[in-house]
Design a protein around this motif. Structure first.
Motif, mmCIF file in Angstrom:
data_model
loop_
_atom_site.group_PDB
_atom_site.id
_atom_site.type_symbol
_atom_site.label_atom_id
_atom_site.label_comp_id
_atom_site.label_asym_id
_atom_site.label_seq_id
_atom_site.Cartn_x
_atom_site.Cartn_y
_atom_site.Cartn_z
ATOM 1 N N VAL A 36 7.145 32.868 -1.875
ATOM 2 C CA VAL A 36 5.895 32.334 -1.177
ATOM 3 C C VAL A 36 5.549 30.931 -1.202
ATOM 4 N N LYS A 37 5.976 30.295 -2.619
ATOM 5 C CA LYS A 37 5.824 29.119 -2.888
ATOM 6 C C LYS A 37 5.943 27.930 -1.928
ATOM 7 N N PRO A 38 7.025 27.836 -1.519
ATOM 8 C CA PRO A 38 7.205 26.717 -0.219
ATOM 9 C C PRO A 38 6.299 26.808 0.727
ATOM 10 N N TYR A 39 5.843 27.915 1.392
ATOM 11 C CA TYR A 39 4.796 28.271 2.396
ATOM 12 C C TYR A 39 3.504 27.796 1.655
ATOM 13 N N ALA A 40 3.436 28.147 0.549
ATOM 14 C CA ALA A 40 1.949 27.873 0.028
ATOM 15 C C ALA A 40 1.751 26.486 -0.133
ATOM 16 N N ARG A 41 2.859 25.917 -0.487
ATOM 17 C CA ARG A 41 2.694 24.145 -0.519
ATOM 18 C C ARG A 41 2.649 23.529 0.875
ATOM 19 N N LEU A 42 3.345 24.177 1.879
ATOM 20 C CA LEU A 42 3.059 23.607 3.141
ATOM 21 C C LEU A 42 1.879 23.827 3.598
ATOM 22 N N ALA A 43 1.039 24.902 3.413
ATOM 23 C CA ALA A 43 -0.233 25.171 3.619
ATOM 24 C C ALA A 43 -1.297 24.510 2.740
ATOM 25 N N ARG A 44 -0.885 23.608 1.690
ATOM 26 C CA ARG A 44 -1.473 22.973 0.830
ATOM 27 C C ARG A 44 -2.643 24.093 -0.071
ATOM 28 N N GLY A 93 -2.712 22.809 10.306
ATOM 29 C CA GLY A 93 -2.675 21.495 10.331
ATOM 30 C C GLY A 93 -1.539 20.665 9.432
ATOM 31 N N CYS A 94 -1.535 20.926 8.252
ATOM 32 C CA CYS A 94 -0.548 20.375 7.217
ATOM 33 C C CYS A 94 0.827 20.615 7.568
ATOM 34 N N THR A 95 0.890 21.983 7.984
ATOM 35 C CA THR A 95 2.222 22.355 8.405
ATOM 36 C C THR A 95 2.788 21.919 9.630
ATOM 37 N N TYR A 96 2.080 21.729 10.444
ATOM 38 C CA TYR A 96 2.411 20.872 11.912
ATOM 39 C C TYR A 96 2.634 19.439 11.374
ATOM 40 N N SER A 155 -10.351 21.613 19.725
ATOM 41 C CA SER A 155 -10.277 20.604 18.806
ATOM 42 C C SER A 155 -8.621 20.407 18.533
ATOM 43 N N LEU A 156 -7.951 21.416 19.168
ATOM 44 C CA LEU A 156 -6.548 21.340 19.179
ATOM 45 C C LEU A 156 -5.865 20.043 19.557
ATOM 46 N N LEU A 157 -6.631 19.735 20.670
ATOM 47 C CA LEU A 157 -6.136 18.318 21.290
ATOM 48 C C LEU A 157 -6.059 17.380 20.425
ATOM 49 N N VAL A 158 -7.071 17.256 19.389
ATOM 50 C CA VAL A 158 -7.134 16.186 18.575
ATOM 51 C C VAL A 158 -6.258 16.391 17.425
ATOM 52 N N VAL A 159 -6.307 17.689 16.786
ATOM 53 C CA VAL A 159 -5.140 17.992 16.001
ATOM 54 C C VAL A 159 -3.881 17.398 16.175
ATOM 55 N N ALA A 160 -3.503 17.815 17.550
ATOM 56 C CA ALA A 160 -1.976 17.455 17.920
ATOM 57 C C ALA A 160 -1.520 16.061 18.078
ATOM 58 N N ALA A 161 -2.801 15.306 18.385
ATOM 59 C CA ALA A 161 -2.387 13.681 18.427
ATOM 60 C C ALA A 161 -2.364 13.156 16.834
ATOM 61 N N TYR A 162 -3.112 13.864 16.077
ATOM 62 C CA TYR A 162 -3.073 12.910 14.617
ATOM 63 C C TYR A 162 -1.660 12.548 14.267
#
Length: 323
Positions: A36-44, A93-96, A155-162
């Motif tokens: 689980v650790k790598p995914y928990a770290r991906l998601a912060r 968002g962090c994963t993306y 909001s996903l449009l802004v998230v995708a651009a970040y």
């Protein structure tokens, strides 16, 4: 930064390896199963400050709307939904962001040990995890009225651009602010099924607040960012960061104060707001851009600032019920 740590040169690490910029001894490193650790770290999940900062505009907006509607307290169900949604969507968002930035992260000392550039998780695995988190966020959105659901999707449009903003501008913090402050609209919409001026002003104030605190955070990476060739307000402001930050926080105060005023907020709300402003002023005075540890500590203190404003708004709801 090691310029040789580019594409294809990411270090190979085991699932038990900690991420360099994560807090030492966090619960993920100590208790999470190895798989689980790598995914928990991906998601912060090991760094809750991110979802707190995403959550605060939601809770502020919900509390401001509660006061404006005459409610005794912000809707507890809405607060819970926003909490779950903030954790899920911050993780998504962090994963993306990590998927998009995996080549850049491999070149930056603070980020090259993250799960994707370090080889703990493949981009495909991260993509599947992203979808799972987004589904949780979608389920949360479906609990709200139709207007709020559509607003959340927008909001996903802004998230995708970040993640791409720092490649073309020194103002990626502004794009982050547009995304991270979206809750300033959501809490109000969840109560009234529409947007009004107080919510818009609160949202804009939160956008500027985000630019400010993320500028502080970005000073940890400014040298690596300059070498890699990506932009940030930390690089843009440089030695002028303190006056720039002061100006940003003044604008934050003006916009948020106007939001409270137009919503008819009472004395208790403005007491909490005043405490919030004092905390922002403390950040400006205390800042030393050459001390990365201090920059991180000041950045994290914005969660405390969030509590000050929220508690003031809640107190205002309660005060309105007194004879």
């Amino acid at each position: 930064m090691d310029p040789g740590a580019g594409e294809g040169v990411a270090m190979v690490r085991t699932n038990d390896d900690a991420v360099a910029d994560a807090p030492r001894g966090n619960w993920v490193d100590r208790f999470a199963p190895a798989a689980v650790k790598p995914y928990a770290r991906l998601a912060r999940w090991d760094r809750p400050i991110g979802w707190w900062l995403l959550l605060w505009p939601c809770w502020w907006s919900a509390a401001l709307a509660a006061g404006a509607s005459g409610a005794r307290f912000p809707d507890p169900w809405h607060l819970v939904l926003f909490l779950v949604g903030a954790i899920a969507m911050r993780g998504a968002g962090c994963t993306y962001n990590d998927i998009v930035d995996r080549k850049i992260d491999a070149q930056v000392a603070r980020t090259r040990s993250r799960p994707i550039p370090s080889g703990q998780v493949s981009a495909r695995q991260a993509g599947l995890f992203l979808v799972l988190q987004a589904l949780v966020g979608s389920l949360v959105l479906q609990q709200f009225n139709r207007f709020t659901f559509g607003l959340g999707l927008a909001s996903l449009l802004v998230v995708a651009a970040y993640p791409f903003a720092k490649r073309v501008t020194h103002w990626p913090q502004a794009v982050l602010g547009l995304a991270f402050s979206w809750g300033g609209l959501m809490g109000w919409a969840a109560v009234f099924g529409r947007l009004d001026l107080p919510a818009v002003l609160l949202y804009l104030g939160a956008v500027v607040w985000t630019i400010g605190y993320d500028t502080i955070y970005a000073h940890q990476d400014r040298e690596d960012d300059a070498l890699v060739g990506i932009g940030s307000t930390a690089l843009l402001f440089g030695r002028r960061t303190r006056p720039a930050l002061a100006m940003l926080f003044v604008v934050t105060a003006v916009l948020m104060g106007a939001g409270l005023w137009t919503a008819g907020a009472g004395v208790a709300a403005f007491v909490g707001f005043a405490a919030f402003c004092v905390q922002l002023g403390w950040q400006v005075v205390r800042l030393d851009i050459d001390d990365p540890d201090l920059c991180l500590a000041i950045f994290k203190s914005n969660s405390f600032a969030g509590w000050l404003l929220f508690l003031g708004l809640v107190a205002d709801c309660l005060a309105r019920q007194w004879p």
